[in-house]
Design a protein around this motif. Structure first.
Motif, PDB file in Angstrom:
ATOM      1  N   GLY A 118       0.723  -1.230  -0.126  1.00 33.06           N
ATOM      2  CA  GLY A 118       0.265  -0.571  -0.202  1.00 33.06           C
ATOM      3  C   GLY A 118       1.106   1.328  -0.206  1.00 33.06           C
ATOM      4  O   GLY A 118       2.227   0.700   0.346  1.00 33.06           O
ATOM      5  N   ALA A 119       0.061   2.163  -0.197  1.00 31.51           N
ATOM      6  CA  ALA A 119       0.930   4.097   0.188  1.00 31.51           C
ATOM      7  C   ALA A 119      -0.059   4.730   1.209  1.00 31.51           C
ATOM      8  O   ALA A 119      -1.329   4.562   1.236  1.00 31.51           O
ATOM      9  CB  ALA A 119       0.717   4.580  -1.137  1.00 31.51           C
ATOM     10  N   THR A 120       0.217   5.885   0.935  1.00 28.89           N
ATOM     11  CA  THR A 120       0.020   6.507   2.578  1.00 28.89           C
ATOM     12  C   THR A 120       0.670   8.648   2.397  1.00 28.89           C
ATOM     13  O   THR A 120       1.533   8.062   1.284  1.00 28.89           O
ATOM     14  CB  THR A 120       0.106   6.270   4.054  1.00 28.89           C
ATOM     15  N   ILE A 121      -0.332   8.674   2.472  1.00 24.29           N
ATOM     16  CA  ILE A 121      -0.009  10.088   2.478  1.00 24.29           C
ATOM     17  C   ILE A 121       0.244  11.226   3.188  1.00 24.29           C
ATOM     18  O   ILE A 121      -1.119  11.427   3.321  1.00 24.29           O
ATOM     19  CB  ILE A 121      -0.350  11.068   1.158  1.00 24.29           C
ATOM     20  N   LEU A 122       0.363  12.437   3.555  1.00 25.53           N
ATOM     21  CA  LEU A 122       0.476  13.379   4.359  1.00 25.53           C
ATOM     22  C   LEU A 122       0.887  14.109   3.566  1.00 25.53           C
ATOM     23  O   LEU A 122       1.435  15.100   2.866  1.00 25.53           O
ATOM     24  CB  LEU A 122       1.094  13.327   5.682  1.00 25.53           C
ATOM     25  N   LEU A 123      -0.644  15.299   3.590  1.00 30.20           N
ATOM     26  CA  LEU A 123      -1.017  16.853   2.059  1.00 30.20           C
ATOM     27  C   LEU A 123      -0.536  17.873   3.990  1.00 30.20           C
ATOM     28  O   LEU A 123      -1.373  17.596   4.815  1.00 30.20           O
ATOM     29  CB  LEU A 123      -2.266  16.656   2.302  1.00 30.20           C
ATOM     30  N   SER A 166       3.592  -4.255  10.468  1.00 25.86           N
ATOM     31  CA  SER A 166       2.886  -5.468  11.159  1.00 25.86           C
ATOM     32  C   SER A 166       3.608  -6.435  10.592  1.00 25.86           C
ATOM     33  O   SER A 166       3.147  -7.774  10.647  1.00 25.86           O
ATOM     34  CB  SER A 166       1.459  -5.742  11.312  1.00 25.86           C
ATOM     35  N   PRO A 167       5.025  -6.429  10.708  1.00 25.46           N
ATOM     36  CA  PRO A 167       5.606  -7.621   9.968  1.00 25.46           C
ATOM     37  C   PRO A 167       5.725  -9.098  10.909  1.00 25.46           C
ATOM     38  O   PRO A 167       5.549 -10.434  10.399  1.00 25.46           O
ATOM     39  CB  PRO A 167       7.280  -7.656  10.064  1.00 25.46           C
ATOM     40  N   GLY A 168       4.442  -8.900  12.464  1.00 25.74           N
ATOM     41  CA  GLY A 168       4.689 -10.391  12.319  1.00 25.74           C
ATOM     42  C   GLY A 168       4.149 -11.497  11.872  1.00 25.74           C
ATOM     43  O   GLY A 168       3.704 -12.458  12.194  1.00 25.74           O
ATOM     44  N   SER A 169       2.609 -10.332  10.878  1.00 26.25           N
ATOM     45  CA  SER A 169       1.728 -11.500  10.689  1.00 26.25           C
ATOM     46  C   SER A 169       1.127 -11.095   9.297  1.00 26.25           C
ATOM     47  O   SER A 169       0.450 -11.606   9.037  1.00 26.25           O
ATOM     48  CB  SER A 169       0.126 -11.521  11.023  1.00 26.25           C
ATOM     49  N   VAL A 170       1.720  -9.847   9.146  1.00 25.05           N
ATOM     50  CA  VAL A 170       1.157  -9.359   7.802  1.00 25.05           C
ATOM     51  C   VAL A 170       1.887  -8.700   7.073  1.00 25.05           C
ATOM     52  O   VAL A 170       3.511  -8.195   7.019  1.00 25.05           O
ATOM     53  CB  VAL A 170       0.083  -7.722   7.685  1.00 25.05           C
ATOM     54  N   THR A 171       1.849  -9.463   5.251  1.00 22.71           N
ATOM     55  CA  THR A 171       3.255  -9.459   4.715  1.00 22.71           C
ATOM     56  C   THR A 171       3.319  -7.632   3.589  1.00 22.71           C
ATOM     57  O   THR A 171       4.173  -7.184   3.682  1.00 22.71           O
ATOM     58  CB  THR A 171       2.916  -9.682   2.869  1.00 22.71           C
ATOM     59  N   GLU A 172       2.157  -6.678   4.096  1.00 22.43           N
ATOM     60  CA  GLU A 172       2.246  -5.654   3.861  1.00 22.43           C
ATOM     61  C   GLU A 172       3.619  -4.356   3.273  1.00 22.43           C
ATOM     62  O   GLU A 172       3.985  -4.434   4.693  1.00 22.43           O
ATOM     63  CB  GLU A 172       1.065  -4.653   3.581  1.00 22.43           C
ATOM     64  N   ARG A 173       3.797  -4.582   2.796  1.00 15.89           N
ATOM     65  CA  ARG A 173       5.142  -2.904   2.354  1.00 15.89           C
ATOM     66  C   ARG A 173       4.480  -1.856   2.415  1.00 15.89           C
ATOM     67  O   ARG A 173       3.793  -1.621   1.313  1.00 15.89           O
ATOM     68  CB  ARG A 173       6.123  -3.239   1.345  1.00 15.89           C
ATOM     69  N   LEU A 174       4.295  -1.193   3.108  1.00 16.31           N
ATOM     70  CA  LEU A 174       3.829   0.366   2.914  1.00 16.31           C
ATOM     71  C   LEU A 174       4.679   1.359   2.580  1.00 16.31           C
ATOM     72  O   LEU A 174       5.670   1.776   2.935  1.00 16.31           O
ATOM     73  CB  LEU A 174       3.268   0.810   4.310  1.00 16.31           C
ATOM     74  N   HIS A 175       4.342   2.239   1.447  1.00 17.46           N
ATOM     75  CA  HIS A 175       5.416   3.963   1.109  1.00 17.46           C
ATOM     76  C   HIS A 175       4.269   4.552   1.375  1.00 17.46           C
ATOM     77  O   HIS A 175       3.442   4.600   1.032  1.00 17.46           O
ATOM     78  CB  HIS A 175       5.043   3.188  -0.656  1.00 17.46           C
ATOM     79  N   PHE A 176       4.864   5.307   2.099  1.00 15.30           N
ATOM     80  CA  PHE A 176       5.048   6.444   2.611  1.00 15.30           C
ATOM     81  C   PHE A 176       5.886   7.568   2.329  1.00 15.30           C
ATOM     82  O   PHE A 176       6.997   8.143   1.143  1.00 15.30           O
ATOM     83  CB  PHE A 176       5.686   6.817   4.099  1.00 15.30           C
ATOM     84  N   PHE A 177       4.416   8.947   1.480  1.00 15.11           N
ATOM     85  CA  PHE A 177       4.561   9.737   0.600  1.00 15.11           C
ATOM     86  C   PHE A 177       4.094  11.323   1.953  1.00 15.11           C
ATOM     87  O   PHE A 177       3.252  11.254   2.853  1.00 15.11           O
ATOM     88  CB  PHE A 177       3.428  10.291  -0.132  1.00 15.11           C
ATOM     89  N   ILE A 178       4.719  12.606   1.387  1.00 18.92           N
ATOM     90  CA  ILE A 178       4.533  13.981   1.746  1.00 18.92           C
ATOM     91  C   ILE A 178       4.266  14.693   0.023  1.00 18.92           C
ATOM     92  O   ILE A 178       4.775  14.422  -0.774  1.00 18.92           O
ATOM     93  CB  ILE A 178       5.152  14.682   2.417  1.00 18.92           C
ATOM     94  N   GLY A 179       3.050  15.649   0.505  1.00 17.44           N
ATOM     95  CA  GLY A 179       3.247  16.149  -0.580  1.00 17.44           C
ATOM     96  C   GLY A 179       2.743  17.075  -0.304  1.00 17.44           C
ATOM     97  O   GLY A 179       1.411  17.545   1.213  1.00 17.44           O
ATOM     98  N   GLU A 180       2.487  19.181  -0.452  1.00 20.62           N
ATOM     99  CA  GLU A 180       1.689  20.037   0.162  1.00 20.62           C
ATOM    100  C   GLU A 180       0.616  20.385  -1.013  1.00 20.62           C
ATOM    101  O   GLU A 180       0.299  19.861  -1.735  1.00 20.62           O
ATOM    102  CB  GLU A 180       3.058  21.803  -0.344  1.00 20.62           C
ATOM    103  N   TYR A 181      -0.244  20.900  -0.033  1.00 15.56           N
ATOM    104  CA  TYR A 181      -1.816  21.202  -0.896  1.00 15.56           C
ATOM    105  C   TYR A 181      -2.188  23.383  -0.546  1.00 15.56           C
ATOM    106  O   TYR A 181      -1.426  23.317   0.447  1.00 15.56           O
ATOM    107  CB  TYR A 181      -3.157  20.041  -0.677  1.00 15.56           C
TER     108      TYR A 181
END
Length: 295
Positions: free
Chosen positions: A48-53, A121-136
């Motif tokens: 997945g991916a997430t972003i802080l605007l 949550s590497p103990g049970s979940v495979t997900e690697r999360l991509h972290f982004f920031i962006g201005e709005y």
């Protein structure tokens, strides 16, 4: 780094109803050279991916609030304040996070910057999360946001003062890991501490103002502006005066936060409500306001 010395001996599908839940049996070679048989259940929901605007000039951030069932069954209200996020679903992280941010917040996203990626949550979940920031900017809003009803989303968009969001982390109101990580990144890299203008609605206001000044900030005791103080018996009468909000609002808009201490005071409580509507952080103690030490 070399892959871990592992021999997978069995793989069992437990569920593929939503995503994939599998049980793995494997042998892991320990550091002393011996092999140990283990079993683990692994949940694969993709990456997945997430972003802080954020808005640097206004010192605000865009977050969302939505219901999360796993938190509800673990002694929480279920409503989590988060950064916009989503699964990649075969798209690139940058492409997906632009679409998710627009879908969830209603803001079109311009340039984005990837800051890191992490297993959450590497103990049970495979997900690697991509972290982004962006201005709005306010003009970037092109819709109401809220997510997709057909996917069960009912998302509330929150524009918060940056300092207010940090206080919500400290108070436990924001408990989502990815959101805390991005807010702290913003604090360390892009929003360093600065001299704040704080409206003081407190008992012993002069004393509080002096301590704020010593901490490197610009205190503004409410009585300097003709606003009620906690020591004023006529505070409630002032609040009921039709001109109160007309006087107080423009003054609050020029402040970075409000310090509210002391006991019952209708005037101070009215200022708190106004500050909350403006998205300003509300400090309940002097020690909650970080010192400003110019370089």
């Amino acid at each position: 780094m070399q892959p871990a010395p592992v021999r997978i001996t069995a793989e069992e599908m437990l569920s593929d109803n939503w995503y994939l839940l599998k049980k793995y049996s494997f042998d892991l070679q320990r550091r002393d050279g011996s092999w140990q048989a283990q079993t683990r259940e692994v949940y694969d929901r993709g990456n997945g991916a997430t972003i802080l605007l954020y808005n640097r000039e206004r010192r605000t951030v865009l977050l969302i609030r939505q219901f999360r069932m796993p938190t509800y069954v673990n002694d929480h209200s279920g409503y989590l304040i988060e950064t916009a996020a989503g699964l990649l679903d075969n798209a690139s992280p940058e492409e997906r996070i632009r679409l998710e941010a627009e879908e969830e917040t209603g803001y079109r996203v311009g340039a984005v910057e990837k800051v890191y990626e992490a297993f959450m949550s590497p103990g049970s979940v495979t997900e690697r999360l991509h972290f982004f920031i962006g201005e709005y900017a306010p003009d970037d809003r092109i819709g109401a946001g809220g997510g997709l009803e057909e996917e069960g989303e009912d998302i509330e968009v929150l524009e918060l003062g940056y300092q207010q969001a940090l206080e919500m982390v400290r108070s436990g109101e924001i408990v989502d890991g990815k959101t805390i990580m991005l807010l702290q990144y913003l604090e360390l890299r892009l929003m360093p501490p600065r001299r704040l203008t704080i409206l003081v609605a407190a008992s012993a206001a002069d004393d509080c103002a002096a301590q704020l000044f010593e901490a490197g900030h610009n205190p503004v005791p409410s009585q300097w502006l003709g606003l009620p103080t906690c020591e004023t018996n006529a505070a409630e009468e002032v609040v009921l005066n039709p001109g109160f909000q007309a006087r107080a609002l423009p003054r609050l808009q020029r402040c970075d936060g409000l310090l509210r201490t002391g006991g019952v005071c209708a005037g101070a409580d009215a200022l708190v409500l106004m500050a909350e509507r403006l998205g300003l952080p509300i400090y309940r103690a002097l020690q909650d306001i970080p010192r400003f030490n110019p370089a």
